[in-house]
Design a protein around this motif. Structure first.
Motif, PDB file in Angstrom:
ATOM      1  N   GLY A  47      36.610  44.593  38.499  1.00 45.18           N
ATOM      2  CA  GLY A  47      37.809  43.863  38.903  1.00 45.18           C
ATOM      3  C   GLY A  47      37.984  42.576  38.112  1.00 45.18           C
ATOM      4  O   GLY A  47      39.088  42.249  37.674  1.00 45.18           O
ATOM      5  N   PHE A  48      36.875  41.854  37.927  1.00 45.95           N
ATOM      6  CA  PHE A  48      36.930  40.624  37.138  1.00 45.95           C
ATOM      7  C   PHE A  48      37.336  40.920  35.702  1.00 45.95           C
ATOM      8  O   PHE A  48      38.180  40.226  35.126  1.00 45.95           O
ATOM      9  CB  PHE A  48      35.567  39.927  37.171  1.00 45.95           C
ATOM     10  N   ASP A  75      29.107  47.945  44.879  1.00 47.37           N
ATOM     11  CA  ASP A  75      29.959  46.790  45.171  1.00 47.37           C
ATOM     12  C   ASP A  75      29.937  45.779  44.031  1.00 47.37           C
ATOM     13  O   ASP A  75      30.974  45.222  43.665  1.00 47.37           O
ATOM     14  CB  ASP A  75      29.513  46.104  46.468  1.00 47.37           C
ATOM     15  N   VAL A  76      28.749  45.556  43.474  1.00 51.62           N
ATOM     16  CA  VAL A  76      28.634  44.633  42.345  1.00 51.62           C
ATOM     17  C   VAL A  76      29.419  45.167  41.153  1.00 51.62           C
ATOM     18  O   VAL A  76      30.165  44.437  40.503  1.00 51.62           O
ATOM     19  CB  VAL A  76      27.151  44.395  41.981  1.00 51.62           C
ATOM     20  N   ASP A  85      31.956  47.211  41.163  1.00 55.08           N
ATOM     21  CA  ASP A  85      33.391  47.102  41.452  1.00 55.08           C
ATOM     22  C   ASP A  85      33.883  45.674  41.254  1.00 55.08           C
ATOM     23  O   ASP A  85      34.982  45.448  40.734  1.00 55.08           O
ATOM     24  CB  ASP A  85      33.701  47.571  42.878  1.00 55.08           C
ATOM     25  N   SER A  86      33.077  44.707  41.643  1.00 57.53           N
ATOM     26  CA  SER A  86      33.451  43.298  41.454  1.00 57.53           C
ATOM     27  C   SER A  86      33.535  42.959  39.968  1.00 57.53           C
ATOM     28  O   SER A  86      34.469  42.281  39.534  1.00 57.53           O
ATOM     29  CB  SER A  86      32.447  42.369  42.124  1.00 57.53           C
TER      30      SER A  86
END
Length: 175
Positions: free
Chosen positions: A14-15, A7-8, A10-11
């Motif tokens: 995305g950023f 999840d980290v 992916d974040s």
């Protein structure tokens, strides 16, 4: 734990995608800057004290510490210690100054993307223009945050170096 890391990641991806390719350059410069600052922090806390103790022991082992020649030796040892402590600080300060400039490069490339969309699609496609505006603002913000963190910690390193050098000078009495 693995799900959390995914999840980290992916974040972060995305950023980085919203900021464009220039954001990766900011990340590389930030990483290099922090590696160098951590190395200097490590040097100041674990290596320099041992070197300073060796200099102090060499000074105290001298029979004569009052002549002109002895004072020049003392100055040379202090100068060498100062040079060793300041070894990578110029590179760190350069990287700190470079971060906002790279952020501004992101602003320029993002605005070029906006103008390109406007030229091809017209001004009615707000969604396409929003991607370019995001590419313009994210690197600028990231460059400024990176520079601020670098300014804060490099200033702390400078202060710690000055204090350490003054303590060394005070430990080498010259009469």
């Amino acid at each position: 734990m693995m799900l959390f890391l995914m999840d980290v990641w992916d974040s972060v991806r995305g950023f980085m995608a919203t900021g464009g390719d220039v954001l990766w350059l900011v990340a590389v410069v930030l990483f290099l800057m922090w590696v160098l600052m951590l190395e200097r922090f490590w040097y100041l806390n674990w290596i320099a004290p041992k070197q300073h103790l060796a200099i102090i022991a060499s000074w105290e082992a001298r029979e004569e510490t009052t002549s002109w020649y002895a004072h020049r030796i003392r100055e040379a040892w202090v100068s060498q210690a100062k040079q060793d402590m300041n070894a990578r600080m110029l590179m760190i300060k350069t990287l700190v100054a470079l971060c906002p400039m790279i952020g501004l490069l992101g602003t320029v490339t993002g605005m070029i993307t906006v103008f390109d969309v406007m030229a091809v699609q017209g001004t009615s496609n707000a969604r396409m223009m929003a991607a370019g505006i995001s590419q313009a603002t994210m690197p600028t913000m990231a460059g400024m945050v990176a520079a601020l963190s670098g300014v804060f910690f490099s200033t702390r390193l400078d202060a710690k170096m000055r204090i350490s050098l003054e303590r060394l000078k005070d430990s080498l009495p010259h009469h």
